[in-house]
Design a protein around this motif. Structure first.
Motif, short mmCIF file in Angstrom:
data_model
loop_
_atom_site.label_atom_id
_atom_site.label_comp_id
_atom_site.label_asym_id
_atom_site.label_seq_id
_atom_site.Cartn_x
_atom_site.Cartn_y
_atom_site.Cartn_z
N GLY A 1 43.19 37.83 50.42
CA GLY A 1 43.10 38.10 48.99
C GLY A 1 43.52 39.52 48.64
N ALA A 2 44.05 40.23 49.62
CA ALA A 2 44.48 41.62 49.40
C ALA A 2 46.00 41.67 49.23
CB ALA A 2 43.99 42.50 50.54
N LEU A 3 46.65 42.69 49.75
CA LEU A 3 48.07 42.93 49.47
C LEU A 3 48.97 42.08 50.36
CD1 LEU A 3 46.57 45.44 48.27
CD2 LEU A 3 48.64 46.74 48.79
N HIS A 4 49.68 41.17 49.74
CA HIS A 4 50.76 40.42 50.39
C HIS A 4 52.05 41.12 50.00
CE1 HIS A 4 52.74 36.45 51.62
NE2 HIS A 4 53.72 37.09 50.99
N MET A 5 52.69 41.76 50.95
CA MET A 5 53.81 42.66 50.66
C MET A 5 55.14 41.91 50.78
SD MET A 5 52.36 46.14 52.47
CE MET A 5 51.97 45.45 54.09
N ILE A 6 56.02 42.12 49.79
CA ILE A 6 57.27 41.37 49.72
C ILE A 6 58.43 42.34 49.47
CG2 ILE A 6 58.48 39.43 48.63
CD1 ILE A 6 55.76 38.59 47.41
N ASP A 7 59.45 42.21 50.26
CA ASP A 7 60.68 42.99 50.07
C ASP A 7 61.53 42.27 49.01
OD1 ASP A 7 63.17 44.22 50.20
OD2 ASP A 7 63.19 44.32 52.39
N ILE A 8 61.71 42.92 47.85
CA ILE A 8 62.48 42.29 46.77
C ILE A 8 63.74 43.10 46.45
CG2 ILE A 8 60.47 41.15 45.74
CD1 ILE A 8 60.45 43.40 43.61
N LYS B 1 61.53 38.54 50.64
CA LYS B 1 61.16 38.31 52.03
C LYS B 1 59.77 38.90 52.30
CE LYS B 1 65.98 38.55 53.57
NZ LYS B 1 66.96 39.28 54.42
N PHE B 2 59.00 38.18 53.08
CA PHE B 2 57.67 38.65 53.46
C PHE B 2 57.78 39.91 54.30
CE2 PHE B 2 54.12 38.41 56.63
CZ PHE B 2 53.09 38.70 55.74
N ALA B 3 56.93 40.92 53.98
CA ALA B 3 57.00 42.20 54.68
C ALA B 3 55.71 42.57 55.39
CB ALA B 3 57.38 43.31 53.70
N GLY B 4 54.61 41.85 55.14
CA GLY B 4 53.37 42.16 55.82
C GLY B 4 52.16 42.06 54.92
N CYS B 5 51.00 42.31 55.51
CA CYS B 5 49.71 42.26 54.80
C CYS B 5 49.02 43.61 54.89
CB CYS B 5 48.78 41.22 55.44
SG CYS B 5 49.21 39.50 55.15
N TYR B 6 48.21 43.87 53.87
CA TYR B 6 47.26 44.99 53.97
C TYR B 6 45.95 44.54 53.33
CZ TYR B 6 44.51 49.08 53.04
OH TYR B 6 43.47 49.96 53.00
N ALA B 7 44.86 44.74 54.07
CA ALA B 7 43.52 44.44 53.55
C ALA B 7 42.53 45.42 54.17
CB ALA B 7 43.12 43.01 53.87
N ASP B 8 41.65 45.93 53.34
CA ASP B 8 40.59 46.83 53.83
C ASP B 8 39.27 46.11 53.70
OD1 ASP B 8 38.77 48.76 54.42
OD2 ASP B 8 39.58 50.28 53.07
N PRO B 9 38.68 45.65 54.81
CA PRO B 9 37.43 44.87 54.73
C PRO B 9 36.24 45.67 54.22
CG PRO B 9 38.00 45.37 57.01
CD PRO B 9 39.17 45.78 56.19
N ALA B 10 36.43 46.96 53.97
CA ALA B 10 35.34 47.74 53.37
C ALA B 10 35.23 47.48 51.88
CB ALA B 10 35.56 49.23 53.63
N GLY C 1 35.85 44.57 48.38
CA GLY C 1 35.84 43.16 47.98
C GLY C 1 34.48 42.54 48.19
N ASN C 2 34.13 41.61 47.32
CA ASN C 2 32.82 40.98 47.41
C ASN C 2 32.63 40.22 48.71
OD1 ASN C 2 31.64 41.82 44.92
ND2 ASN C 2 32.96 40.36 43.83
N ALA C 3 33.70 39.61 49.21
CA ALA C 3 33.60 38.84 50.45
C ALA C 3 33.91 39.69 51.67
CB ALA C 3 34.55 37.64 50.39
N ARG C 4 34.15 40.98 51.47
CA ARG C 4 34.49 41.92 52.53
C ARG C 4 35.73 41.44 53.33
NH1 ARG C 4 32.41 45.27 49.90
NH2 ARG C 4 30.56 46.50 50.43
N THR C 5 36.70 40.93 52.57
CA THR C 5 38.00 40.61 53.16
C THR C 5 39.08 41.55 52.63
OG1 THR C 5 38.56 39.04 51.41
CG2 THR C 5 37.37 38.18 53.33
N GLY C 6 38.67 42.48 51.76
CA GLY C 6 39.63 43.37 51.14
C GLY C 6 40.20 42.82 49.84
N TYR C 7 39.65 41.70 49.36
CA TYR C 7 40.18 41.10 48.12
C TYR C 7 40.44 42.18 47.06
CZ TYR C 7 40.63 38.30 43.89
OH TYR C 7 41.10 37.74 42.72
N THR C 8 41.63 42.13 46.49
CA THR C 8 42.04 43.11 45.48
C THR C 8 42.43 42.39 44.21
OG1 THR C 8 42.76 44.70 47.15
CG2 THR C 8 43.73 44.90 44.95
N HIS C 9 41.95 42.90 43.10
CA HIS C 9 42.14 42.23 41.82
C HIS C 9 43.38 42.73 41.08
CE1 HIS C 9 40.40 39.55 38.84
NE2 HIS C 9 40.78 40.40 37.90
N ASP C 10 43.66 44.01 41.20
CA ASP C 10 44.81 44.61 40.53
C ASP C 10 45.11 45.91 41.24
OD1 ASP C 10 46.83 45.20 38.70
OD2 ASP C 10 45.65 44.47 37.01
#
Length: 803
Positions: A578-585, A592-601, A603-612
């Motif tokens: 639920g965090a950053l899905h990075m795309i090369d545009i 093209k998919f470029a990678g993920c970034y999530a900080d488990p510290a 987000g409510n579920a501690r998965t790094g969920y990012t809203h904006d």
């Protein structure tokens, strides 16, 4: 808008069925159509209260009763009526009950206490005869939440009275025709009983339900509930018995019906909210249990027993929470001394759920079942007719009211003068043009959401990219007082309409995502198509599609690097927690998919969920990170700052929490990248702050962000999206519209202007009104969406101070 779970206690409802009249506490008093329904002779009456219960959407209009007549097998609206003193938020139409030429209408929040309006049909016209209030009424009584009317008697519930012990009251029509208060039928025995939440009456018997209140933070009732039988003797009502709740039934008494000599009591929260109906029969002077009614198969939660009614041969029981709030109505046929399931009725509409069966009316071979949350809270009725040969109930068409909405304002600029521009309150903001949702291709119930802008660099022509819940609308605003709707890009094939849509632009291409929409992915649209549109409005097609995600709440683009970041990903594909899905545009038509970034510290579920978020090539004061690609993430529980320069190895820099966190929603940097302004979308609703709160962060040192100010605005409205241009911050604060904040002293913001896009109601917390704005056109034109209202085209005109 944050993704909010609807909190609705599936508790009761009813309408007149055949020859008897019954009413209840409705579990939803929607903004939409169908809060309550009843037949009155040859007319069908349907209420629109203008309110939503169970979802924090502020009231939108005063309530009204819509009149339908049947013609050629269809129900057609012939008019509507409302009392002169009804106001937004009164709940007028929450309950309806008709008997002969009389009609009782509940308005349980009128003046905070509640009222019941009595109408009589005279020469084919409904005429208000009287308005009933409790002589010692108090705030929160909810008098009129449930009503039941017969030619001689009226019973009214006030479930909020006396610390929600609740009470029920009886009136009698005298020989002069005036309605006289008989007195209080009864009162709950403990706080939270909510006696009077449902009422039923037939001949000399009245039935009053006390289903109890939900425990705080849950939709489980605090006690099993009670149903009390009263009998009229000598012009007075006396308690005859209290029906024992079968099965320790949760919310027992939430819905009631009297059919012949039998009584039926709904307990929609029993059996882990699957629900059940309990029958009772009067034998001599005693009431005895007469069986339990439940469907053969039904998954929890369903709320079976939220509505009950029928006649000697048919019993209708609603389960409005079934199927993820789609709703179902079960039809049972008489079989000996019991009932056998014969048919299951259902309908689906656009939105979070239809709540089919939350209100219903049946008379003879005609039935109308309401889905008051259908079409994104707009509400709808669904008509059925009983086939004479088979006895089966078959759909016979929709029952909807006439479309309404504000007219377009085009052709001229409307200056803000003496605090008004047309009907809109304002200060230092002029209205250049306005297009209602209907003028942007929006059909019934469709609302607007996000917005972005695009300028053709060669011609300087300007365009608004307007998010709708079922697609994207394109409007040319080069001449802002003469906006031209060019057409729409529908949802990606197979995706579902939903509340959320977000749009950003890179190299003349729009990148579009939608949340809760199923397999939507990222739509890519070549905006240069808008430069030569013939036959507008027209339907456009995607230029390209990225399918490595399904749904996403938002998308951010760093135009200087050519990378996009989808966030709040869900429903399939690579969600990146639920965090950053990075795309090369950088090649816009071939993302093209470029990678993920999530900080488990975070987000409510501690998965790094990012809203904006906002991602930039950093040029701020922290020299350690200059030239790096830095993202500032609003991640529900905190602000996260990350270095995403190396997409294969992104790194967290800091996590910043703050007092009274409710929902870290969205934010934007100052142009010198020294300050970051954050809105928390939940703090106003939770009551932890008295006014709209904006959190001011000093991010001069990226690894040590400091909260330097909690700026409070001038209203209590919930904040949503904010953007910064120069010395001004433009906040879309839902029902208070677009607010202009002077940030020339960045640590000490000051509101200096506004344009209120919602010209009715109070500026209270909740989700309605201005979703977002775009203040970045070189021309100075500012565009904003308002969910039910439409597209606003404005100009900020600061007051010039004379030295």
């Amino acid at each position: 808008m944050l993704r909010t779970s609807l909190f609705i206690l599936a508790a009761s409802g009813a309408a007149p069925l055949h020859a008897q009249t019954w009413y209840r506490e409705t579990p939803v008093s929607p903004i939409g159509f169908g809060a309550a329904v009843t037949f009155a002779g040859d007319e069908l009456l349907v209420a629109r209260t203008g309110m939503v219960a169970g979802f924090p959407m502020p009231p939108s209009s005063p309530g009204a009763i819509h009149i339908f007549h049947q013609s050629g097998g269809s129900w057609t609206e012939s008019g509507s009526f409302a009392p002169a003193d009804t106001r937004i938020g009164d709940g007028f139409g929450t309950a309806l009950s008709a008997a002969g030429t009389w009609l009782a209408i509940g308005a349980p929040t009128h003046e905070g206490k509640g009222a019941v309006y009595l109408y009589e049909r005279r020469n084919g016209t409904w005429t208000q005869v009287s308005k009933l209030v409790l002589p010692d009424g108090a705030s929160g009584d909810e008098f009129g939440q449930a009503v039941v009317l017969s030619p001689e008697h009226l019973v009214v519930g006030a479930p909020g009275r006396d610390s929600a012990r609740g009470a029920a009251y009886a009136w009698r029509r005298g020989r002069s025709g005036a309605w006289e208060l008989v007195g209080e039928l009864g009162r709950g025995t403990a706080a939270g009983d909510r006696m009077g939440a449902a009422v039923a009456q037939q001949q000399d018997f009245a039935l009053v339900g006390a289903p109890g209140s939900p425990r705080p933070g849950t939709n489980e009732p605090t006690q099993p509930g009670t149903a009390v039988v009263y009998r009229a003797e000598g012009g007075r009502w006396k308690e005859e018995t209290r029906l024992p709740p079968g099965d320790s039934a949760a919310a027992f008494g939430g819905a009631l019906a009297i059919i012949g000599s039998d009584v039926y009591v709904g307990a929609p929260a029993t059996r882990r909210r699957t629900g059940a109906v309990f029958g009772y029969r009067r034998e001599g002077t005693q009431w005895v249990a007469a069986g339990t009614i439940a469907p053969a198969t039904l998954a929890s939660p369903a709320g079976f027993g939220s509505e009950i009614g029928g006649d000697a041969g048919n019993l209708f029981v609603a389960a409005p929470m079934a199927g993820g709030m789609a709703g179902q109505v079960y039809v049972f046929g008489k079989s000996g001394s019991g009932w056998t399931e014969k048919q299951v009725l259902s309908q689906r509409g656009m939105g979070l759920g239809t709540l089919f069966g939350a209100a219903m009316a049946v008379a003879g071979d005609q039935a109308v079942i309401a889905g008051p949350m259908a079409d994104f809270f707009e509400g709808a009725g669904y008509a059925y007719a009983r086939d004479a040969a088979s006895g089966e109930w078959k759909p016979s068409g929709a029952v909807v009211d006439r479309p309404s909405g504000m007219p377009a304002i085009t052709g001229r600029e409307v200056r803000c003068e003496q605090g008004k521009a047309a009907v809109f309150a304002c200060e230092q903001m002029d209205l250049l043009g306005f297009l209602p949702v209907s003028a942007l291709g929006g059909k019934r119930g469709i609302m607007l959401n996000d917005i972005w802008g695009w300028t053709d660099s060669a011609s300087g022509r300007e365009f608004a990219l307007v998010g709708r819940m079922d697609g994207t609308a394109f409007v040319e605003i080069t001449h802002p007082s003469n906006p031209r709707y060019l057409g729409e890009l529908p949802l990606h094939q197979g995706a579902n309409p939903n509340l959320w849509r977000d749009i950003k632009v890179y190299r003349n291409h729009a990148f579009i995502v939608s949340d809760g929409a199923g397999p939507h992915g990222v739509q890519v649209f070549d905006l240069t198509q808008l430069l030569s549109v013939e036959g507008a409005p027209r339907a456009f097609s995607e230029t390209a599609h990225y399918d490595r995600i399904a749904s996403a709440h938002n998308i951010a683009i760093n135009e200087s690097t050519g990378f996009a970041y989808t966030i709040g990903n869900s429903g399939g594909g690579e969600t990146c927690g639920g965090a950053l899905h990075m795309i090369d545009i950088r090649d816009p038509k071939n993302p093209k998919f470029a990678g993920c970034y999530a900080d488990p510290a975070t987000g409510n579920a501690r998965t790094g969920y990012t809203h904006d978020n906002q991602c930039v090539t950093y040029q701020g004061p922290d020299t350690r990170y200059q030239g790096r690609e830095i993202c500032f993430n609003a991640s529900e529980t905190a602000v996260g700052i990350a270095d995403v320069t190396d997409k294969a190895n992104p790194k967290p820099i800091a996590v910043a929490s703050y007092p009274n966190t409710a929902y870290a929603h969205q934010g934007w940097l100052t142009e010198d990248q020294k300050y970051f302004y954050l809105d928390d979308e939940g703090d106003e609703l939770s009551g932890t702050v008295p006014k709209t709160r904006t959190l001011v962060w000093d991010v001069s040192k990226l690894d040590e962000p400091v909260l330097v100010k909690e700026f409070l605005g001038t209203t209590a409205a919930t904040d949503h999206n904010l953007y910064v241009r120069g010395n001004y911050m433009f906040q879309s604060n839902y029902v208070s519209g677009v607010r202009v904040i002077d940030i020339s002293d960045p640590a000490n913001p000051k509101e200096t202007g506004f344009f209120d896009t919602v010209p009715f109601g109070e500026n209270v917390p909740g989700f309605a009104g201005s979703w977002s704005n775009f203040p970045f056109f070189k021309s100075g034109t500012i565009i904003a969406t308002s969910m039910r209202e439409g597209l606003f085209i404005m100009r900020h005109r600061p007051t010039q101070l004379v030295p």
